[in-house]
Design a protein around this motif. Structure first.
Motif, mmCIF file in Angstrom:
data_model
loop_
_atom_site.group_PDB
_atom_site.id
_atom_site.type_symbol
_atom_site.label_atom_id
_atom_site.label_comp_id
_atom_site.label_asym_id
_atom_site.label_seq_id
_atom_site.Cartn_x
_atom_site.Cartn_y
_atom_site.Cartn_z
ATOM 1 N N PRO A 90 0.808 -1.230 0.000
ATOM 2 C CA PRO A 90 0.000 0.000 0.000
ATOM 3 C C PRO A 90 0.838 1.277 0.000
ATOM 4 N N GLY A 91 1.954 1.292 0.741
ATOM 5 C CA GLY A 91 2.785 2.492 0.783
ATOM 6 C C GLY A 91 3.382 2.830 -0.570
ATOM 7 N N THR A 92 3.802 1.808 -1.315
ATOM 8 C CA THR A 92 4.367 2.016 -2.647
ATOM 9 C C THR A 92 3.304 2.550 -3.602
ATOM 10 N N ILE A 93 2.107 1.984 -3.492
ATOM 11 C CA ILE A 93 1.009 2.439 -4.348
ATOM 12 C C ILE A 93 0.611 3.866 -4.008
ATOM 13 N N ALA A 94 0.602 4.193 -2.727
ATOM 14 C CA ALA A 94 0.281 5.552 -2.292
ATOM 15 C C ALA A 94 1.257 6.554 -2.891
ATOM 16 N N ASN A 95 2.546 6.230 -2.872
ATOM 17 C CA ASN A 95 3.554 7.114 -3.459
ATOM 18 C C ASN A 95 3.367 7.269 -4.955
#
Length: 217
Positions: free
Chosen positions: A25-30
């Motif tokens: 999720p953090g990678t997608i958020a970025n």
């Protein structure tokens, strides 16, 4: 399907195919420029619709239905890029920017009309494969990554797997485009840099570039 949903599914698919990327999720958020909380909320919603597989703190993956939707929007994006490049001779940066908007307003009917007009292209101007109307991607030989290419050998650029504006601008300014010939002069193993000779000019590239450029003999 909303624009946010389409972009979410497309981003997961593209990250899965990227080198050194993950779909947490953090990678997608970025990648989408949204908060981690918004990403988690969207992931839960799409999981209830059977489009992604969601487990807390784990990578997100597409279900078969989610992958089909992702490939549909990617098909429209790459067809528009091909049309804009061929018809108006726009830059790689310009075709990507415009296709990002047009893909969400394009019906399957219009996408097929564009496909027929372009004589059923298999690859877009970046060298990326264009899915067919069933979501199938024809196998292609993109050779080796620039980071893995042999020093002292000559190659052609077969694919530039990227969507970053600044990288597009750098590539265009230095004739790094699909079909361009180059020679790999040296691989710097410790620093993960690569020296190339292209268009009678020497460049030293880091992994931001060498892991998105594919070469063929």
């Amino acid at each position: 399907m909303s624009v946010s949903t389409e972009n979410f599914l497309k981003t997961i698919y593209n990250l899965e195919k990227g080198i050194g990327k993950d779909t947490k999720p953090g990678t997608i958020a970025n990648a989408l420029g949204i908060t981690n909380a918004a990403t988690t909320d969207m992931a839960r919603k799409l999981a209830t619709r059977g489009l992604i597989n969601y487990t807390k703190y784990q990578k997100l993956t597409l279900t078969p239905a989610g992958q089909k939707m992702a490939l549909s929007i990617i098909r429209k994006h790459r067809l528009w890029e091909s049309f804009l490049f061929q018809t108006f001779n726009l830059s790689l940066h310009e075709i990507h920017k415009e296709a990002e908007m047009l893909e969400h307003q394009t019906s399957d009917f219009l996408a097929e009309k564009i496909n027929i007009f372009l004589d059923n292209p298999k690859f877009d101007p970046h060298g990326d494969p264009i899915p067919d109307s069933e979501g199938t991607i024809a196998p292609g030989n993109h050779g080796v990554l620039l980071s893995d290419a042999n020093a002292g050998e000559n190659y052609f650029i077969a694919r530039i797997y990227n969507s970053d504006d600044e990288i597009f601008e750098f590539c265009e300014a230095n004739n790094l485009s699909v079909g361009s010939p180059l020679k790999v002069e040296k691989q710097f193993k410790k620093t993960h840099m690569t020296e190339i000779n292209i268009d009678k000019k020497r460049l030293i590239l880091n992994r931001n570039f060498t892991n998105i450029i594919y070469l063929t003999k």
